[in-house]
Motif scaffolding. Structure first.
Motif, PDB file in Angstrom:
ATOM      1  N   ARG A 195       0.817  -1.215   0.000  1.00  0.00           N
ATOM      2  CA  ARG A 195       0.000   0.000   0.000  1.00  0.00           C
ATOM      3  C   ARG A 195       0.854   1.270   0.000  1.00  0.00           C
ATOM      4  N   ASP A 196       2.070   1.180   0.561  1.00  0.00           N
ATOM      5  CA  ASP A 196       2.958   2.344   0.584  1.00  0.00           C
ATOM      6  C   ASP A 196       3.540   2.640  -0.792  1.00  0.00           C
ATOM      7  N   GLY A 197       3.478   1.662  -1.695  1.00  0.00           N
ATOM      8  CA  GLY A 197       4.040   1.847  -3.030  1.00  0.00           C
ATOM      9  C   GLY A 197       2.991   1.960  -4.122  1.00  0.00           C
ATOM     10  N   LEU A 198       1.716   2.029  -3.720  1.00  0.00           N
ATOM     11  CA  LEU A 198       0.621   2.133  -4.678  1.00  0.00           C
ATOM     12  C   LEU A 198      -0.208   3.381  -4.403  1.00  0.00           C
ATOM     13  N   ARG A 199      -0.906   3.850  -5.418  1.00  0.00           N
ATOM     14  CA  ARG A 199      -1.928   4.874  -5.219  1.00  0.00           C
ATOM     15  C   ARG A 199      -3.254   4.134  -5.065  1.00  0.00           C
ATOM     16  N   MET A 200      -3.773   4.136  -3.852  1.00  0.00           N
ATOM     17  CA  MET A 200      -4.931   3.314  -3.538  1.00  0.00           C
ATOM     18  C   MET A 200      -6.243   3.869  -4.078  1.00  0.00           C
ATOM     19  N   ASN A 201      -6.241   5.129  -4.527  1.00  0.00           N
ATOM     20  CA  ASN A 201      -7.483   5.744  -4.994  1.00  0.00           C
ATOM     21  C   ASN A 201      -7.635   5.719  -6.508  1.00  0.00           C
ATOM     22  N   PRO A 255      -6.910  -0.991  -6.003  1.00  0.00           N
ATOM     23  CA  PRO A 255      -5.993  -1.903  -5.322  1.00  0.00           C
ATOM     24  C   PRO A 255      -6.508  -2.398  -3.972  1.00  0.00           C
ATOM     25  N   GLY A 256      -7.332  -1.607  -3.304  1.00  0.00           N
ATOM     26  CA  GLY A 256      -7.867  -2.015  -2.019  1.00  0.00           C
ATOM     27  C   GLY A 256      -8.730  -3.254  -2.085  1.00  0.00           C
ATOM     28  N   THR A 257      -9.201  -3.605  -3.284  1.00  0.00           N
ATOM     29  CA  THR A 257     -10.007  -4.816  -3.451  1.00  0.00           C
ATOM     30  C   THR A 257      -9.140  -6.033  -3.744  1.00  0.00           C
ATOM     31  N   ASN A 292      -2.371   2.586 -11.880  1.00  0.00           N
ATOM     32  CA  ASN A 292      -1.126   2.529 -11.118  1.00  0.00           C
ATOM     33  C   ASN A 292       0.043   2.171 -12.019  1.00  0.00           C
ATOM     34  N   ILE A 293      -0.174   1.235 -12.938  1.00  0.00           N
ATOM     35  CA  ILE A 293       0.894   0.839 -13.859  1.00  0.00           C
ATOM     36  C   ILE A 293       1.135   1.925 -14.899  1.00  0.00           C
ATOM     37  N   MET A 311      -1.670  -9.988  -4.243  1.00  0.00           N
ATOM     38  CA  MET A 311      -1.987  -9.312  -5.505  1.00  0.00           C
ATOM     39  C   MET A 311      -1.494  -7.870  -5.487  1.00  0.00           C
ATOM     40  N   GLN A 312      -1.638  -7.199  -4.353  1.00  0.00           N
ATOM     41  CA  GLN A 312      -1.142  -5.824  -4.247  1.00  0.00           C
ATOM     42  C   GLN A 312       0.375  -5.776  -4.445  1.00  0.00           C
ATOM     43  N   GLN A 313       1.080  -6.765  -3.895  1.00  0.00           N
ATOM     44  CA  GLN A 313       2.526  -6.774  -4.055  1.00  0.00           C
ATOM     45  C   GLN A 313       2.912  -7.008  -5.511  1.00  0.00           C
TER      46      GLN A 313
END
Length: 266
Positions: free
Chosen positions: A107-113, A157-159, A119-120, A164-166
């Motif tokens: 989560r620290d390396g993604l934009r969760m919104n 990403p929150g879903t 993100n890619i 999967m997030q990693q």
């Protein structure tokens, strides 16, 4: 020195602990070559994460320097360049294009919104890509490469599950084909089966893309699987370094021997 990608020279970082200075990292020197994977191992508090942030210019060095071999581009300094001499804008450009940084907590390396695909695609936009169809195609391709369901490209990403997030974070970092990736405990907090598959995926991607990487880990099995060389850290200093198999099979320093024996103990 022309084939050196990253060079650390006497790196040191001091923090204040109350009224007393404490060296979190001191006197660290090594060279990293293109396509080489270096594992930095040690217990919590050994200084390995501080070292990683110094190398990635996320922290300023109090001692020593980090040099990076910048590719030839018109109008800019090239070759092995001291990162401390680069502007903030130039460092941001390196971080968005030529480097990747895989956070311990995805989560620290993604934009969760924004969506997984966005993100890619954001990393591609840093290189000037603006064509929506091309960005989406690249995102779909990378989702396939990291074994994510492409039908979820528009999901937040929150879903996604932790694993999967990693994988999404890895895709986000590698889409620009960086030459160097920093990884901070990339498998921590994941189920054992998820860890195993993620490690296999990382090894495949590093080999396929010819990436250089610096991986911080407390897990010697991760170092064994992924790294060509190892640095063993204790109390902010490197106590042993060398080829991974040599260090793990014939550790010389008492601390390294303790780390290895603790893994082998029943």
């Amino acid at each position: 020195m022309s084939d050196v990608l990253l060079s650390a020279r006497g790196l040191g970082k001091v923090f204040m602990q109350g009224h007393r200075p404490r060296w979190a990292c001191r006197g660290v020197s090594f060279e990293l070559h293109p396509g080489e994977v270096l594992a930095v191992v040690g217990e919590s508090g050994s200084g390995k994460s501080t070292l990683l942030r110094l190398l990635a210019a996320r922290l300023a060095c109090d001692e020593g320097s980090v040099h990076y071999n910048i590719r030839a581009e018109s109008g800019t300094e090239t070759g092995l360049v001291d990162l401390a001499r680069l502007s903030e804008a130039r460092l941001r450009w390196l971080a968005r294009t030529d480097w990747g940084f895989v956070e311990q907590h995805a989560r620290d390396g993604l934009r969760m919104n924004v969506s997984g695909g966005a993100n890619i695609g954001e990393r591609m936009m840093a290189l000037g890509s603006r064509h929506y169809g091309r960005l989406r195609s690249q995102a779909l391709d990378w989702m396939e490469r990291v074994e994510l369901d492409t039908a979820r490209i528009d999901d937040l990403p929150g879903t996604y599950s932790g694993g999967m997030q990693q994988r999404l974070q890895i895709a986000r970092n590698l889409v620009t084909h960086p030459r160097l990736v920093f990884m901070d405990e990339p498998t921590t907090g994941l189920d054992v089966s998820v860890q195993a598959r993620l490690l296999d995926l990382l090894r495949e991607l590093v080999d396929d893309l010819g990436l250089a990487a610096v991986i911080v880990t407390h897990d010697l099995a991760v170092a064994r699987l992924l790294a060509h060389r190892m640095l063993v850290m204790k109390d902010g200093a490197v106590v042993e370094q060398g080829l991974t198999d040599r260090v793990l099979d014939d550790p010389q320093h008492p601390y390294t021997q303790l780390l290895v024996s603790s893994v082998l103990a029943p």
